[in-house]
Write an enzyme that holds these catalytic residues in place. Structure first.
Site, PDB file in Angstrom:
ATOM      1  CD  GLU A 187      -3.117  -0.682  -0.026  1.00 36.68           C
ATOM      2  OE1 GLU A 187      -3.484   0.473  -0.168  1.00 36.68           O
ATOM      3  OE2 GLU A 187      -3.401  -1.629  -0.648  1.00 36.68           O
TER       4      GLU A 187
ATOM      5  CB  SER B  61     -49.839 -15.561  37.135  1.00 37.61           C
ATOM      6  OG  SER B  61     -51.159 -15.836  37.201  1.00 37.61           O
TER       7      SER B  61
END
Length: 744
Positions: free
Chosen positions: A192, A456
């Site tokens: 690069e 419940s």
């Protein structure tokens, strides 16, 4: 903040002309107030942007305009010359001029004018470019102005310090430069930016080399961007093609090179470059593609990672393995040619590259938790600037067990329903969170975001309110048919038992007895108890409230049980344990919300031991027998009408866990009750959690049975929240009604 030196009377910090005199109105802009000053700056910036726009257009179109103008002028000149020659009489031909006559040939007037125009245009082109660059220096944000926004980044770890998996595939990771192997760094530089340590951010030699190769190939064969320029593009600039962007890129690149060392730039680049498949940074890519930490990748794997940078979405192990191998070989060639590896190393790496295959992580966990925690992480204050490391509360062993147990039980039952689970430590830390059956199919988090009836499991709040009002577990209540304005609650088995104790009514989850008692205690008192326990969603104060008809997220119900289990109100779930910089500096411990006190809290806390007795009876001899463990446990079943929702919430040891099962479209399930599948999942998960060797050390909390008394009122937070706050009883005056307890 670094600024450019002033040029030509321009104040580069303000972006406006400098002047020591007053403006035309005779008043200094700064003395006129912020509005006028800001409008002057805005006007100056608008003017500058217009100049920059015109300059950019001139630079971009200059060459074409010159060429077209030249052709037009030459054509007109030729036409005028031909016309004048036709008009000339042979008898009046002008005396010959030129070499024969000894006099210099003089071009016609049109040709001299053209030369002057073309010369002026050519001289103005560098001026236009220079003006564009100068205006870019002045108007475009500099590195310091953009840095805080671009460089802030949060990296997540699980409770044991391992990278946290984000979005089901990509680990959150950041690695300091010294943890990358030398061959990985060399691979990236070789392919690069081979002159990375020699240039100053912009490599003129590389640009010229790339230009020459592109001319020879007749296309784009090579780029000239340096690693520093790539980092600027990644971190600071929008992906657009314009002259101003290229100028801005060059300016920021030079600033970055002056501000940071080469090592700092390289570290930021390796942790920021995108490498496909959702992986940002080399550490994430190494984990995704090779299930490896960056320090453990081989030379061939390093070359492969470097090879992905050019086209990450196309050249990666999961998209095109052959293309990756071919470009990886080029990386190895470049490394060898530049003397970064020798021939033997290159040969061995080529052999490995030829057989290279991806090896993704075998376990992907914590996806719903990751989504939940990333939504709230940005609200942390104060948070470390730059890259911050966030240690979360997620315990990977528990999380993996929760996902596995849910899937196994649903498959064994032949159920196509969804499920959710949330497990909390005594301090509120979320140890595990499951938001559904399959994250790949649905990312909706049913543990946090789904509003479902708790059934419940809400009876726990009803009975706690009654105990806080003076009821005792042995008191007898009526279980009989009743009609309240047309509302007639029915027990699950359709039978009524007359007078029963609170203990028996709760263990058997009798609906009629619960509603009878709720009407005696008062629905407003029950709603107030729910609010005190931290339930924030809307509660409809109708008789059906006692049976859990109001919709509440699973995590809120589990927090309410956590408050009863620990004796700390408020009890709030949290997912981030600490935050720090990458090097460990500025560590911030994110402690749980401290407990409060006050008359209402004191009444509830005085009843928590009796409430725990009722909850243990549910498991020992009630509807929750399938949740039984080999050690004391407390919990409650919950089933809504037609089995649309089934839940079990409870605690044991140092875990408070809630489980929910239901269909997303709220259609009935076939015979699923809270005492069945949810209780079985809860029990198996709790066994795993309680048997883990480090279960009591991660959260830093002891068993729930020995939890210390709640802390005092959070005076600082309450004073900040309410002007009417009274420290003597920890209450504040709302807009209407009596004073209320501050539970912040």
């Amino acid at each position: 903040m670094r600024r450019f030196a002033s040029r030509g009377g321009i104040d580069t910090e303000r972006g406006a002309p400098m002047s020591k005199t007053e403006d035309e109105s005779g008043t200094n802009a700064q003395e006129r107030g912020d509005g006028s000053s800001q409008s002057s700056v805005a006007a100056g910036r608008a003017f500058g942007k217009a100049v920059l726009r015109d300059a950019r257009r001139g630079a971009a179109l200059g060459a074409g305009a010159l060429q077209r103008g030249g052709r037009l002028l030459w054509s007109r000149l030729a036409a005028k010359t031909t016309k004048s020659e036709r008009r000339a009489s042979p008898a009046r031909s002008p005396a010959p001029r030129g070499p024969e006559s000894g006099a210099p040939a003089s071009p016609p007037f049109g040709r001299r004018r053209l030369r002057r125009l073309m010369g002026a245009a050519l001289l103005s082109l560098p001026v236009i470019i220079a003006l564009s660059a100068a205006m870019a220096h002045i108007l475009l944000p500099n590195l310091e102005e953009m840095g805080a926004r671009a460089e802030d980044r949060q990296v997540f770890e699980d409770a044991h310090g391992a990278p946290l998996i984000i979005r089901g595939a990509v680990p959150s990771a950041y690695a300091p430069l010294d943890t990358f192997p030398r061959h990985l760094v060399d691979a990236v530089i070789a392919i690069e930016d081979r002159r990375f340590f020699q240039h100053g951010g912009i490599d003129i030699e590389a640009i010229a080399r790339a230009l020459l190769r592109n001319i020879r190939s007749g296309g784009i064969a090579e780029g000239g961007s340096t690693l520093t320029q790539q980092l600027v593009k990644i971190s600071y600039l929008a992906p657009e093609r314009s002259l101003s962007r290229k100028l801005h890129e060059a300016i920021l690149t030079r600033q970055l090179e002056r501000r940071d060392s080469k090592e700092q730039i390289l570290e930021a680049y390796l942790n920021s470059v995108y490498l496909g498949s959702g992986a940002t940074g080399v550490p994430a890519a190494a984990r995704i593609y090779f299930d490896s930490a960056p320090e453990d990748v081989t030379l061939a794997q390093s070359a492969a990672l470097a090879a992905m940078i050019q086209a990450p979405s196309v050249v990666n192990p999961l998209a095109d393995l052959e293309a990756l191998r071919a470009r990886g070989a080029l990386v190895l060639d470049a490394m060898e040619a530049q003397g970064r590896i020798d021939a033997d190393e290159a040969g061995q790496a080529r052999d490995e590259m030829a057989a290279l295959v991806p090896r993704p992580p075998a376990i992907r966990y914590g996806t719903w938790f990751s989504d939940w925690i990333t939504r709230s992480a940005e609200t942390l204050a104060p948070a470390p600037r730059g890259v911050s490391l966030l240690r979360t509360t997620l315990e990977p062993d528990l999380q993996v067990a929760a996902e596995r147990i849910i899937e196994q039980h649903l498959a064994a039952a032949g159920s196509g329903a969804q499920a959710a689970l949330v497990a909390l430590r005594p301090d509120g830390a979320v140890a595990a969170m499951v938001g559904g059956r399959d994250y790949g199919e649905s990312q909706f988090n049913r543990a946090v975001d789904a509003l479902r009836q708790p059934g419940s499991t809400f009876k726990t709040i009803v009975y706690l309110a009654a105990l806080a009002e003076g009821f005792e577990p042995g008191d007898r209540i009526l279980d009989r048919q009743l009609d309240i304005d047309g509302y007639t609650p029915v027990n699950f088995d359709g039978r009524y038992r007359g007078e029963v104790t609170m203990l028996d009514a709760f263990a058997a989850s009798l609906n009629a007895a619960t509603v009878n008692m709720a009407m005696t205690v008062g629905l407003d008192r029950i709603a107030q108890t729910a609010r005190t326990l931290g339930i924030d969603t809307e509660l409809r104060q109708t008789p059906a409230l006692a049976l859990g008809a109001s919709e509440i997220p699973l995590i809120e119900m589990t927090e309410a049980y956590g408050a009863i289990a620990t004796g700390r109100i408020p009890f709030e779930a949290f997912g981030i344990r600490s935050a720090s910089g990458m090097a460990g500096q500025d560590r911030i411990a994110l402690n749980p919300v401290p407990g409060a006190s006050g008359p209402q809290i004191d009444r509830i806390m005085a009843a928590r031991q009796d409430m725990a007795t009722l909850l243990r009876r549910v498991i020992d001899d009630g509807t929750g027998r399938r949740a039984a463990l080999t050690q004391p446990a407390a919990g409650k079943t919950g089933t809504t009408q037609e089995s649309r929702d089934a839940l079990f919430i409870g605690w044991s040891g140092d875990l408070i866990t809630g489980v929910w099962i239901g269909n997303d479209d709220n259609t009935p399930m076939d015979g699923v009750t809270g005492g069945g599948l949810p209780a079985q999942i809860w029990s198996e998960f709790m066994i795993v959690g309680l048997n883990l060797a480090d279960a009591t050390t991660v959260g830093g909390a002891k068993s729930l049975e020995t939890t210390p008394a709640p802390a005092q009122c959070n005076v600082t937070a309450c004073r900040r929240a309410y002007r009417s706050f009274d420290v003597s009883d920890c209450t504040f005056q709302p807009y209407s009604g009596p004073r209320k307890l501050c539970t912040r």
